[in-house]
Design a protein around this motif. Structure first.
Motif, PDB file in Angstrom:
ATOM      1  N   ASP A 153      -0.240  -3.476   4.477  1.00 41.30           N
ATOM      2  CA  ASP A 153      -0.164  -3.172   5.910  1.00 41.30           C
ATOM      3  C   ASP A 153       1.263  -2.912   6.362  1.00 41.30           C
ATOM      4  OD1 ASP A 153      -2.879  -3.376   6.153  1.00 41.30           O
ATOM      5  OD2 ASP A 153      -2.882  -5.311   7.199  1.00 41.30           O
ATOM      6  N   ASP A 154       2.248  -3.388   5.616  1.00 39.00           N
ATOM      7  CA  ASP A 154       3.651  -3.128   5.958  1.00 39.00           C
ATOM      8  C   ASP A 154       4.025  -1.662   5.796  1.00 39.00           C
ATOM      9  OD1 ASP A 154       4.120  -5.759   6.585  1.00 39.00           O
ATOM     10  OD2 ASP A 154       5.079  -6.255   4.663  1.00 39.00           O
ATOM     11  N   ASP A 155       3.147  -0.886   5.137  1.00 37.30           N
ATOM     12  CA  ASP A 155       3.468   0.492   4.803  1.00 37.30           C
ATOM     13  C   ASP A 155       2.745   1.507   5.681  1.00 37.30           C
ATOM     14  OD1 ASP A 155       5.102  -0.288   2.509  1.00 37.30           O
ATOM     15  OD2 ASP A 155       3.204  -0.896   1.602  1.00 37.30           O
ATOM     16  N   VAL A 156       2.186   1.052   6.800  1.00 34.12           N
ATOM     17  CA  VAL A 156       1.471   1.933   7.723  1.00 34.12           C
ATOM     18  C   VAL A 156       1.770   1.500   9.149  1.00 34.12           C
ATOM     19  CG1 VAL A 156      -0.605   0.502   7.413  1.00 34.12           C
ATOM     20  CG2 VAL A 156      -0.821   2.790   8.396  1.00 34.12           C
ATOM     21  N   HIS A 192      13.915  -3.059  -1.534  1.00 34.89           N
ATOM     22  CA  HIS A 192      13.706  -3.144  -0.089  1.00 34.89           C
ATOM     23  C   HIS A 192      12.469  -3.979   0.204  1.00 34.89           C
ATOM     24  CE1 HIS A 192      16.599   0.126   0.726  1.00 34.89           C
ATOM     25  NE2 HIS A 192      16.114   0.673  -0.370  1.00 34.89           N
ATOM     26  N   ASP A 193      12.635  -5.018   1.026  1.00 35.39           N
ATOM     27  CA  ASP A 193      11.474  -5.804   1.441  1.00 35.39           C
ATOM     28  C   ASP A 193      11.157  -5.637   2.922  1.00 35.39           C
ATOM     29  OD1 ASP A 193      13.548  -7.212   2.597  1.00 35.39           O
ATOM     30  OD2 ASP A 193      13.214  -9.063   1.449  1.00 35.39           O
ATOM     31  N   GLU A 194      11.937  -4.809   3.629  1.00 38.77           N
ATOM     32  CA  GLU A 194      11.696  -4.636   5.055  1.00 38.77           C
ATOM     33  C   GLU A 194      10.433  -3.799   5.276  1.00 38.77           C
ATOM     34  OE1 GLU A 194      14.717  -1.364   3.939  1.00 38.77           O
ATOM     35  OE2 GLU A 194      14.225  -3.437   3.366  1.00 38.77           O
ATOM     36  N   PRO A 195       9.635  -4.158   6.297  1.00 41.18           N
ATOM     37  CA  PRO A 195       8.398  -3.411   6.560  1.00 41.18           C
ATOM     38  C   PRO A 195       8.671  -2.114   7.322  1.00 41.18           C
ATOM     39  CG  PRO A 195       8.635  -5.153   8.179  1.00 41.18           C
ATOM     40  CD  PRO A 195       9.788  -5.307   7.212  1.00 41.18           C
ATOM     41  N   HIS A 196       7.653  -1.283   7.373  1.00 39.43           N
ATOM     42  CA  HIS A 196       7.638  -0.087   8.217  1.00 39.43           C
ATOM     43  C   HIS A 196       8.793   0.869   7.909  1.00 39.43           C
ATOM     44  CE1 HIS A 196       4.365  -2.090  10.136  1.00 39.43           C
ATOM     45  NE2 HIS A 196       5.142  -3.092  10.499  1.00 39.43           N
TER      46      HIS A 196
END
Length: 255
Positions: A153-156, A192-196
């Protein structure tokens, strides 16, 4: 070695942008997807003039992949093994300086209730078995391309709204995780662990300007390639150009 992956959404339509980016970014290897032209119509003269050898698997109006390199490409494989009846141009693989590199365009799978979704899942099964075979060779390899999968979900930008889409459904994500469970590493998340953070923004509804995107372009690395990884970045600059592709390049650096 700098390796780039880019879904160009019609190479003919984006050729000036692609050539300008190649000149500015100077990647050593480029994996292109959705070139949308037959192999014979690939702009070989322009690409070779930019300094790249090209191996192409094309298809009229749809799909199409290419593998470009400043160094010789050896032992080229055209098409993903496992289904001789599959005529869609989605996979090309070759060896550059001892590293096996693939450019892949994984099926979108929408609408889910049609034959397109089972085709997507079956294609991912074939990729799984092929990757397992590559691991057995102990050669470093990189599977680069448009996977049409948001891993989490972090990728949408809107997880709830996209929950039933083929790019986000649990079955799709499970197939992607099965590749990671083989021992492959998703390169961007290695650094990279930051979302979005996104690599695709739809042309509709001002998605680009509102940064409402998807991260669907990935590098999966074998253990020997992962050991050599020094960075992986999304280059957003080309997406902001006039007549841009709806995807932007993702770039991997290998020692």
């Amino acid at each position: 070695m700098k390796i780039a992956s880019w879904n160009v959404n019609s190479l003919k339509a984006r050729l000036p942008n692609v050539l300008a980016w190649l000149e500015a970014a100077q990647p050593d290897v480029v994996c292109l997807q959705e070139i949308k032209c037959q192999t014979a119509d690939f702009p070989r003269l322009e690409i070779e003039s930019a300094g790249y050898e090209a191996h192409v698997l094309g298809q009229k109006s749809y799909n199409g992949v290419a593998l470009l390199s400043r160094q010789p490409i050896e032992d080229v494989l055209y098409g993903l093994p496992g289904d001789p009846a599959d005529e869609q141009a989605r996979y090309v693989e070759g060896t550059v300086a001892g590293v096996r590199i693939a450019s892949l365009y994984l099926p979108n799978g929408n609408p889910v209730g049609t034959e397109k979704y089972p085709y997507k899942l079956a294609w991912m099964d074939r990729l799984y078995h092929h990757a397992r075979g590559l691991l057995a060779t102990e050669q470093p390899f990189v599977l680069a391309g448009d996977y049409n999968i948001c891993p989490t979900d972090d990728d949408v930008y809107d997880p709830v709204g996209w929950r039933e889409d083929a790019l986000c459904r649990p079955e799709s994500r499970a197939k992607f995780r099965s590749l990671l469970n083989l021992g492959l590493t998703e390169a961007y998340r290695l650094f990279h662990d930051e979302p979005h953070r996104y690599s695709f923004w739809d042309y509709q509804a001002g998605r680009w300007y509102r940064d409402e995107g998807l991260r669907i372009d990935h590098f999966l690395l074998s253990p020997r390639a992962s050991d050599r990884a020094q960075g992986c970045e999304i280059d957003k600059e080309p997406r902001g150009r006039e007549k841009a592709s709806d995807h932007t390049p993702v770039v991997l650096d290998l020692a």
